[in-house]
Design a protein around this motif. Structure first.
Motif, PDB file in Angstrom:
ATOM      1  N   LEU A  22       0.364  -1.265   0.049  1.00 31.24           N
ATOM      2  CA  LEU A  22      -0.308  -0.027  -0.132  1.00 31.24           C
ATOM      3  C   LEU A  22       0.690   1.107  -0.019  1.00 31.24           C
ATOM      4  CD1 LEU A  22      -3.364   1.049   0.225  1.00 31.24           C
ATOM      5  CD2 LEU A  22      -2.811   0.968   2.651  1.00 31.24           C
ATOM      6  N   VAL A  23       1.923   1.144   1.056  1.00 32.24           N
ATOM      7  CA  VAL A  23       2.897   2.689   1.041  1.00 32.24           C
ATOM      8  C   VAL A  23       4.362   2.415   0.345  1.00 32.24           C
ATOM      9  CG1 VAL A  23       4.033   4.075   2.262  1.00 32.24           C
ATOM     10  CG2 VAL A  23       1.913   3.047   2.851  1.00 32.24           C
ATOM     11  N   TYR A  24       4.596   1.259   0.215  1.00 35.10           N
ATOM     12  CA  TYR A  24       6.033   0.805  -0.233  1.00 35.10           C
ATOM     13  C   TYR A  24       6.866   0.856  -1.845  1.00 35.10           C
ATOM     14  CZ  TYR A  24      10.757  -0.691  -1.378  1.00 35.10           C
ATOM     15  OH  TYR A  24      12.161  -0.957  -1.976  1.00 35.10           O
ATOM     16  N   GLY A  25       5.259  -0.220  -1.943  1.00 32.41           N
ATOM     17  CA  GLY A  25       5.323  -0.739  -3.431  1.00 32.41           C
ATOM     18  C   GLY A  25       4.944   0.270  -4.267  1.00 32.41           C
ATOM     19  N   ASN A  26       3.693   0.732  -4.134  1.00 36.56           N
ATOM     20  CA  ASN A  26       3.015   2.033  -4.722  1.00 36.56           C
ATOM     21  C   ASN A  26       3.632   3.274  -4.593  1.00 36.56           C
ATOM     22  OD1 ASN A  26       1.028   4.595  -3.673  1.00 36.56           O
ATOM     23  ND2 ASN A  26      -0.027   3.244  -5.090  1.00 36.56           N
ATOM     24  N   GLN A  27       4.761   3.890  -3.916  1.00 36.43           N
ATOM     25  CA  GLN A  27       5.749   4.793  -3.835  1.00 36.43           C
ATOM     26  C   GLN A  27       6.648   4.947  -4.316  1.00 36.43           C
ATOM     27  OE1 GLN A  27       4.764   8.356  -3.418  1.00 36.43           O
ATOM     28  NE2 GLN A  27       1.969   6.785  -2.489  1.00 36.43           N
ATOM     29  N   VAL A  28       7.245   3.633  -5.120  1.00 28.70           N
ATOM     30  CA  VAL A  28       8.248   3.512  -5.799  1.00 28.70           C
ATOM     31  C   VAL A  28       8.076   3.577  -7.063  1.00 28.70           C
ATOM     32  CG1 VAL A  28      10.075   1.857  -6.230  1.00 28.70           C
ATOM     33  CG2 VAL A  28       9.556   2.412  -3.734  1.00 28.70           C
ATOM     34  N   PHE A  29       7.978   2.350  -6.912  1.00 32.73           N
ATOM     35  CA  PHE A  29       6.678   2.438  -8.977  1.00 32.73           C
ATOM     36  C   PHE A  29       6.167   3.997  -9.272  1.00 32.73           C
ATOM     37  CE2 PHE A  29       6.050  -2.173  -8.487  1.00 32.73           C
ATOM     38  CZ  PHE A  29       6.904  -2.513  -9.156  1.00 32.73           C
ATOM     39  N   PHE A  30       4.823   4.896  -8.672  1.00 35.86           N
ATOM     40  CA  PHE A  30       4.521   5.848  -8.465  1.00 35.86           C
ATOM     41  C   PHE A  30       5.516   7.177  -8.991  1.00 35.86           C
ATOM     42  CE2 PHE A  30       2.252   9.969  -7.303  1.00 35.86           C
ATOM     43  CZ  PHE A  30       2.004   9.496  -9.187  1.00 35.86           C
ATOM     44  N   THR A  31       6.267   7.330  -7.731  1.00 38.19           N
ATOM     45  CA  THR A  31       7.923   8.404  -8.036  1.00 38.19           C
ATOM     46  C   THR A  31       8.072   7.629  -9.159  1.00 38.19           C
ATOM     47  OG1 THR A  31       8.462   7.399  -6.158  1.00 38.19           O
ATOM     48  CG2 THR A  31       7.406   8.938  -5.514  1.00 38.19           C
ATOM     49  N   SER A  32       8.675   6.658  -9.682  1.00 40.16           N
ATOM     50  CA  SER A  32       9.634   6.729 -10.682  1.00 40.16           C
ATOM     51  C   SER A  32       9.335   6.646 -11.656  1.00 40.16           C
ATOM     52  CB  SER A  32       9.937   5.382 -10.257  1.00 40.16           C
ATOM     53  OG  SER A  32      11.527   5.134  -9.289  1.00 40.16           O
TER      54      SER A  32
ATOM     55  N   SER B 148      -7.965   2.078 -11.028  1.00 41.66           N
ATOM     56  CA  SER B 148      -8.076   0.963  -9.829  1.00 41.66           C
ATOM     57  C   SER B 148      -9.779   0.703  -9.144  1.00 41.66           C
ATOM     58  CB  SER B 148      -7.669   2.701  -8.844  1.00 41.66           C
ATOM     59  OG  SER B 148      -7.677   1.969  -7.300  1.00 41.66           O
ATOM     60  N   PRO B 149     -10.610   1.247  -8.887  1.00 43.27           N
ATOM     61  CA  PRO B 149     -11.384   0.293  -8.927  1.00 43.27           C
ATOM     62  C   PRO B 149     -12.027  -0.480  -9.644  1.00 43.27           C
ATOM     63  CG  PRO B 149     -11.977   2.798  -9.066  1.00 43.27           C
ATOM     64  CD  PRO B 149     -10.606   2.968 -10.240  1.00 43.27           C
TER      65      PRO B 149
ATOM     66  N   ARG C   1       7.780   3.312 -20.247  1.00 45.77           N
ATOM     67  CA  ARG C   1       8.577   2.383 -19.626  1.00 45.77           C
ATOM     68  C   ARG C   1       7.269   3.095 -17.989  1.00 45.77           C
ATOM     69  NH1 ARG C   1      14.698   1.409 -17.377  1.00 45.77           N
ATOM     70  NH2 ARG C   1      14.089   0.883 -15.189  1.00 45.77           N
ATOM     71  N   GLY C   2       7.793   4.091 -18.438  1.00 46.03           N
ATOM     72  CA  GLY C   2       6.846   5.104 -16.801  1.00 46.03           C
ATOM     73  C   GLY C   2       5.359   5.079 -16.846  1.00 46.03           C
ATOM     74  N   ASP C   3       4.597   4.927 -18.353  1.00 45.14           N
ATOM     75  CA  ASP C   3       3.315   4.495 -17.692  1.00 45.14           C
ATOM     76  C   ASP C   3       3.497   2.786 -17.206  1.00 45.14           C
ATOM     77  OD1 ASP C   3       2.314   6.922 -18.802  1.00 45.14           O
ATOM     78  OD2 ASP C   3       2.111   5.420 -20.827  1.00 45.14           O
ATOM     79  N   LEU C   4       4.203   2.205 -16.923  1.00 44.83           N
ATOM     80  CA  LEU C   4       4.055   0.345 -16.594  1.00 44.83           C
ATOM     81  C   LEU C   4       3.896   0.949 -15.779  1.00 44.83           C
ATOM     82  CD1 LEU C   4       3.947  -2.568 -17.111  1.00 44.83           C
ATOM     83  CD2 LEU C   4       6.172  -2.288 -18.116  1.00 44.83           C
TER      84      LEU C   4
ATOM     85  N   PHE D  28       1.057   2.054 -13.612  1.00 46.61           N
ATOM     86  CA  PHE D  28       0.293   0.460 -13.564  1.00 46.61           C
ATOM     87  C   PHE D  28       0.092   0.056 -12.457  1.00 46.61           C
ATOM     88  CE2 PHE D  28      -0.894  -3.291 -14.552  1.00 46.61           C
ATOM     89  CZ  PHE D  28      -2.591  -3.011 -14.829  1.00 46.61           C
ATOM     90  N   CYS D  29       1.580  -0.464 -11.955  1.00 47.84           N
ATOM     91  CA  CYS D  29       2.500  -0.479 -10.986  1.00 47.84           C
ATOM     92  C   CYS D  29       1.961  -0.721  -9.681  1.00 47.84           C
ATOM     93  CB  CYS D  29       3.935  -1.829 -11.620  1.00 47.84           C
ATOM     94  SG  CYS D  29       4.267  -2.512 -13.057  1.00 47.84           S
ATOM     95  N   SER D  30       1.924   1.135  -9.260  1.00 44.60           N
ATOM     96  CA  SER D  30       2.091   1.739  -9.075  1.00 44.60           C
ATOM     97  C   SER D  30       0.210   1.164  -8.665  1.00 44.60           C
ATOM     98  CB  SER D  30       1.850   2.868  -9.066  1.00 44.60           C
ATOM     99  OG  SER D  30       1.834   3.297  -7.749  1.00 44.60           O
ATOM    100  N   MET D  31      -0.608   1.529  -9.194  1.00 46.71           N
ATOM    101  CA  MET D  31      -2.187   1.153  -9.378  1.00 46.71           C
ATOM    102  C   MET D  31      -2.405  -0.149  -8.334  1.00 46.71           C
ATOM    103  SD  MET D  31      -4.711   0.227 -10.750  1.00 46.71           S
ATOM    104  CE  MET D  31      -4.563  -0.077 -11.945  1.00 46.71           C
ATOM    105  N   LEU D  32      -1.765  -0.859  -9.162  1.00 41.90           N
ATOM    106  CA  LEU D  32      -1.731  -2.484  -8.182  1.00 41.90           C
ATOM    107  C   LEU D  32      -1.078  -2.960  -7.455  1.00 41.90           C
ATOM    108  CD1 LEU D  32      -2.318  -5.284  -9.735  1.00 41.90           C
ATOM    109  CD2 LEU D  32      -0.140  -5.378 -10.564  1.00 41.90           C
ATOM    110  N   SER D  33      -0.537  -2.210  -6.947  1.00 47.75           N
ATOM    111  CA  SER D  33       0.155  -2.158  -5.704  1.00 47.75           C
ATOM    112  C   SER D  33      -0.512  -1.832  -4.450  1.00 47.75           C
ATOM    113  CB  SER D  33       1.462  -2.149  -5.564  1.00 47.75           C
ATOM    114  OG  SER D  33       2.092  -2.254  -4.225  1.00 47.75           O
ATOM    115  N   PHE D  34      -1.629  -0.864  -4.852  1.00 44.33           N
ATOM    116  CA  PHE D  34      -2.149  -0.068  -3.461  1.00 44.33           C
ATOM    117  C   PHE D  34      -3.213  -0.783  -3.712  1.00 44.33           C
ATOM    118  CE2 PHE D  34      -5.407   3.160  -2.920  1.00 44.33           C
ATOM    119  CZ  PHE D  34      -4.838   3.670  -1.864  1.00 44.33           C
TER     120      PHE D  34
END
Length: 306
Positions: free
Chosen positions: A79-89, A106-107, A154-157, A160-166
């Protein structure tokens, strides 16, 4: 607070979250993505922890079992770590417009995963919704001729991984919701997540952590950092959880449809990003797909009304 007031607050929250996407995009021009993720979550965790202390709600940490702590750590990791690492990158390469549209899935992703985990039947309408939603993202990401996974794709992917992690973290947190208060869960998860990000930052030896380097961009980027960490993350999440308690998760989640509207609008207004025909096709596919894909089966809806 009455229902109308809560709904207005929810629309305001969606506007802030849409604006936050543009704010993160701007911050990636000044700071390393891990620095952004770490500082934002530390600020958010501090505000949420202070809210818990202010509420004077007893937190009996010693009574939390090893199994429960493991679930807290897993929730924080997704919810926090993976989401933020993927999102900010991802935001370093992706546009705020594309990111806003991708986050709108997300929904739909949550509904699809819940159907698989809880073995709900996937009707033809829901499958059509899933296809439309992901088709919309495909149109957004690969609509331009120069899209590739080595560049903006790659950034879009990563977004997407950030959203999936969340979404995965949100599903895991449901296992704790029956045993702990929502504010207690949020406090523990965000504190653990911020700690994981700080540990990552320390171990990776990210350059640019000297005081002179951090202060070099000036006051404006740090004001954005404070806005993103305290207002967009901490305060808006508290309002979101409060709305769920009053309106229910089903009604509250519908307001996420506003995120791409505000996100794309702010990206165009503040960052001057273009809005192409492919963005329009993608937005239509995502919103229609999310509506169809998150609909409850008729039998379940009738049973809920009975």
């Amino acid at each position: 607070m009455n229902s109308i007031g809560t709904q207005l607050l929810l629309i305001g929250t969606m506007a802030v979250w849409g604006l936050n996407i543009s704010a993160i995009k701007v911050l990636t021009d000044y700071f390393d993505p891990m620095v952004i993720a770490c500082f934002r979550m530390v600020l958010a965790a501090a505000v949420i922890d202070m809210s818990l202390v202010w509420s004077r709600r007893p937190v009996k940490l010693l009574r939390i079992s090893a199994g429960q702590w493991l679930r807290f750590v897993l929730c924080a990791a997704f919810l926090v770590y993976g989401n933020q690492v993927f999102f900010t990158s991802g935001m370093h390469a992706a546009s705020a417009t594309n990111s806003s549209l991708i986050m709108a899935l997300s929904p739909l992703v949550a509904s699809a995963l819940a159907a698989l985990v809880f073995r709900e039947s996937l009707t033809g309408i829901r499958l059509l919704g899933i296809a439309l939603g992901f088709g919309g993202v495909f149109a957004v990401v690969f609509g331009s001729q120069d899209a590739a996974l080595s560049g903006p794709g790659r950034g879009d992917l990563q977004v997407f991984c950030s959203m999936l992690s969340f979404v995965v973290g949100g599903m895991l947190i449901q296992t704790l919701a029956r045993q702990f208060n929502a504010l207690v869960i949020t406090s523990i998860v965000y504190t653990l997540g911020a700690a994981l990000l700080c540990l990552h930052l320390f171990v990776s030896g990210t350059a640019g952590l000297g005081l002179s380097v951090l202060l070099a961009p000036g006051a404006w980027p740090w004001l954005l950092m404070v806005f993103s960490g305290i207002i967009a993350t901490a305060m808006c999440n508290v309002l979101w959880n409060r709305a769920i308690a009053e309106l229910g998760v089903a009604r509250t989640s519908l307001y996420q449809y506003w995120i791409p509207v505000f996100g794309v609008g702010f990206a165009m207004l503040l960052l001057g990003e273009p809005f192409t025909v492919w963005h329009g096709v993608g937005l239509l596919g995502i919103l229609l797909g999310t509506y169809l894909g998150t609909r409850r089966p008729v039998a379940l809806a009738a049973r809920a009304r009975a």
